[in-house]
Design a protein around this motif. Sequence first.
Motif, PDB file in Angstrom:
ATOM      1  N   GLY A  25       0.826  -1.214   0.000  1.00 24.49           N
ATOM      2  CA  GLY A  25       0.000   0.000   0.000  1.00 24.49           C
ATOM      3  C   GLY A  25       0.856   1.258   0.000  1.00 24.49           C
ATOM      4  N   ARG A  26       0.235   2.385  -0.366  1.00 23.38           N
ATOM      5  CA  ARG A  26       0.954   3.659  -0.397  1.00 23.38           C
ATOM      6  C   ARG A  26       1.115   4.187   1.027  1.00 23.38           C
ATOM      7  N   HIS A  27       2.345   4.590   1.354  1.00 20.89           N
ATOM      8  CA  HIS A  27       2.633   5.144   2.674  1.00 20.89           C
ATOM      9  C   HIS A  27       2.536   6.667   2.656  1.00 20.89           C
ATOM     10  N   ASP A  28       2.665   7.269   3.821  1.00 19.90           N
ATOM     11  CA  ASP A  28       2.512   8.722   3.938  1.00 19.90           C
ATOM     12  C   ASP A  28       3.503   9.485   3.076  1.00 19.90           C
ATOM     13  N   ASP A  29       4.681   8.892   2.821  1.00 24.08           N
ATOM     14  CA  ASP A  29       5.680   9.583   1.991  1.00 24.08           C
ATOM     15  C   ASP A  29       5.412   9.410   0.499  1.00 24.08           C
ATOM     16  N   GLY A  30       4.314   8.722   0.153  1.00 25.54           N
ATOM     17  CA  GLY A  30       3.956   8.546  -1.244  1.00 25.54           C
ATOM     18  C   GLY A  30       4.527   7.296  -1.880  1.00 25.54           C
ATOM     19  N   TYR A  31       5.470   6.651  -1.191  1.00 23.06           N
ATOM     20  CA  TYR A  31       6.094   5.452  -1.754  1.00 23.06           C
ATOM     21  C   TYR A  31       5.345   4.189  -1.346  1.00 23.06           C
ATOM     22  N   HIS A  32       5.571   3.143  -2.134  1.00 23.37           N
ATOM     23  CA  HIS A  32       4.990   1.830  -1.859  1.00 23.37           C
ATOM     24  C   HIS A  32       6.119   0.853  -1.528  1.00 23.37           C
ATOM     25  N   ALA A  33       5.861  -0.046  -0.586  1.00 18.71           N
ATOM     26  CA  ALA A  33       6.796  -1.152  -0.367  1.00 18.71           C
ATOM     27  C   ALA A  33       6.720  -2.082  -1.573  1.00 18.71           C
ATOM     28  N   LEU A 134      29.489   3.593  -5.693  1.00 13.64           N
ATOM     29  CA  LEU A 134      28.641   3.848  -6.855  1.00 13.64           C
ATOM     30  C   LEU A 134      27.214   3.358  -6.586  1.00 13.64           C
ATOM     31  N   HIS A 135      27.104   2.212  -5.903  1.00 16.94           N
ATOM     32  CA  HIS A 135      25.779   1.676  -5.566  1.00 16.94           C
ATOM     33  C   HIS A 135      25.032   2.664  -4.666  1.00 16.94           C
ATOM     34  N   ASP A 136      25.735   3.252  -3.708  1.00 13.71           N
ATOM     35  CA  ASP A 136      25.117   4.211  -2.804  1.00 13.71           C
ATOM     36  C   ASP A 136      24.591   5.424  -3.575  1.00 13.71           C
ATOM     37  N   LEU A 137      25.412   5.921  -4.503  1.00 10.66           N
ATOM     38  CA  LEU A 137      24.974   7.050  -5.322  1.00 10.66           C
ATOM     39  C   LEU A 137      23.791   6.641  -6.196  1.00 10.66           C
ATOM     40  N   LEU A 141      19.445   7.960  -6.724  1.00 11.86           N
ATOM     41  CA  LEU A 141      18.865   8.434  -7.981  1.00 11.86           C
ATOM     42  C   LEU A 141      17.528   7.773  -8.301  1.00 11.86           C
ATOM     43  N   GLY A 142      17.298   6.570  -7.803  1.00 11.40           N
ATOM     44  CA  GLY A 142      16.039   5.884  -8.087  1.00 11.40           C
ATOM     45  C   GLY A 142      16.152   4.407  -7.798  1.00 11.40           C
ATOM     46  N   ALA A 143      15.011   3.766  -7.602  1.00 19.31           N
ATOM     47  CA  ALA A 143      14.996   2.375  -7.144  1.00 19.31           C
ATOM     48  C   ALA A 143      15.604   1.412  -8.155  1.00 19.31           C
ATOM     49  N   ASP A 144      15.484   1.707  -9.471  1.00 26.43           N
ATOM     50  CA  ASP A 144      15.973   0.770 -10.481  1.00 26.43           C
ATOM     51  C   ASP A 144      17.438   0.981 -10.842  1.00 26.43           C
ATOM     52  N   VAL A 145      18.034   2.101 -10.423  1.00 22.52           N
ATOM     53  CA  VAL A 145      19.402   2.426 -10.864  1.00 22.52           C
ATOM     54  C   VAL A 145      20.439   1.452 -10.292  1.00 22.52           C
ATOM     55  N   PRO A 146      20.379   1.085  -9.003  1.00 25.11           N
ATOM     56  CA  PRO A 146      21.369   0.114  -8.507  1.00 25.11           C
ATOM     57  C   PRO A 146      21.343  -1.201  -9.278  1.00 25.11           C
ATOM     58  N   PHE A 147      20.139  -1.658  -9.652  1.00 28.00           N
ATOM     59  CA  PHE A 147      20.091  -2.915 -10.395  1.00 28.00           C
ATOM     60  C   PHE A 147      20.755  -2.785 -11.759  1.00 28.00           C
ATOM     61  N   ALA A 148      20.546  -1.661 -12.435  1.00 28.16           N
ATOM     62  CA  ALA A 148      21.173  -1.471 -13.748  1.00 28.16           C
ATOM     63  C   ALA A 148      22.696  -1.488 -13.642  1.00 28.16           C
ATOM     64  N   GLY A 160      12.508  -1.188  -3.720  1.00 25.19           N
ATOM     65  CA  GLY A 160      13.065  -1.888  -4.863  1.00 25.19           C
ATOM     66  C   GLY A 160      14.560  -1.700  -4.981  1.00 25.19           C
ATOM     67  N   ASP A 161      15.123  -0.834  -4.106  1.00 33.15           N
ATOM     68  CA  ASP A 161      16.549  -0.486  -4.226  1.00 33.15           C
ATOM     69  C   ASP A 161      17.440  -1.312  -3.297  1.00 33.15           C
ATOM     70  N   GLN A 162      16.837  -2.103  -2.401  1.00 29.25           N
ATOM     71  CA  GLN A 162      17.642  -2.990  -1.533  1.00 29.25           C
ATOM     72  C   GLN A 162      17.798  -4.321  -2.270  1.00 29.25           C
ATOM     73  N   LEU A 163      18.993  -4.540  -2.820  1.00 23.98           N
ATOM     74  CA  LEU A 163      19.205  -5.637  -3.759  1.00 23.98           C
ATOM     75  C   LEU A 163      19.919  -6.814  -3.139  1.00 23.98           C
ATOM     76  N   ASN A 164      19.471  -8.008  -3.505  1.00 25.49           N
ATOM     77  CA  ASN A 164      20.185  -9.239  -3.191  1.00 25.49           C
ATOM     78  C   ASN A 164      20.228 -10.089  -4.457  1.00 25.49           C
ATOM     79  N   PRO A 165      21.420 -10.507  -4.895  1.00 29.30           N
ATOM     80  CA  PRO A 165      21.494 -11.326  -6.117  1.00 29.30           C
ATOM     81  C   PRO A 165      20.658 -12.591  -5.978  1.00 29.30           C
TER      82      PRO A 165
END
Length: 308
Positions: A25-33, A134-137, A141-148, A160-165
């Motif tokens: 669901g949408r949280h108060d900050d506008g983001y979704h888990a 670089l991952h931290d930066l 920038l956005g949830a999909d950038v670390p994966f790219a 979506g930005d907390q990544l595990n292979p």
Amino acid sequence: MSFAANESVHVRAPGKINVYLGVGGRHDDGYHALATVFQAVSLYEDVIARHADGFSLTVSGVEDPDAVPLDDRNLAMRAAKLLAAAAEYPGGVALEIRKSVPVAGGMGGGSADAAAALVACDALWGTGFPQARLHDLASRLGADVPFALHGGTAVGTGRGDQLNPALARGRFDWVLVMSEQGLSTPVVYGRLDALRDEEGALADDPPLSLDVPIPVLQALRSGDPELLAESLHNDLQAAAVFERPDLAETLRLGIRAGALHGIVSGSGPTVALLCSGPESAQEVQSVLRESGLDPLHVHGPVPGARII
């Protein structure tokens, strides 16, 4: 810090599909888990970085020149400036982006540009940041950038930005059906919220974290596309189809043409059709082309942003 003097650096970064996407669901900050599985596929963005006094950006490979902003609204431009600030680099960069991933297609093209820009500027300027920095930066920038940056197959949680292979054996063949008209990610999320409000589908206090179902991970580990086909899921699909009813027909056409299963990629409107192998994918591609669509055969997983 000493800065290098490479004349130019060329980096290639992949687009992605979400083989699974659960949205809280949408949280108060506008983001979704989110709980998602990204797979990088063989459709690439190319970014060339050259020395310059200031920051500039050119883009090719798009039919509508106005579809991609050339200022600080562009993730690649923001990535370059973020790295320059972090490294206290005094100069600028001229970025050239050659696009192949569809704009606003739910495949993370802008995020791939940002990841490629980080890697390209790091090499061009000789800042020598470790991958973790670089991952931290990228995560800023956005949830999909670390994966790219990393590519392959990965589980993303949080926003979506907390990544595990994720272990994915073998190769998965996909037929992508692009769309000339993009879909706005905020509009699709807003539609999902509205549909859920109508249905009362979520509690008032949505969970802060979600999990990817075990069968999805087992299917990836097995390397069996038929098993993975049974686990494909996207919570945003109903909202994307609400905004673009034609996507439902594209999914039906793909399955009738021989795909194992289909899914809207991310927030859409790109449709990703999973096939049993390369030959099947080529056959599905051929049938869809005869139907007047413009399908593309790609495979995954592939590596993330890298210098070529």
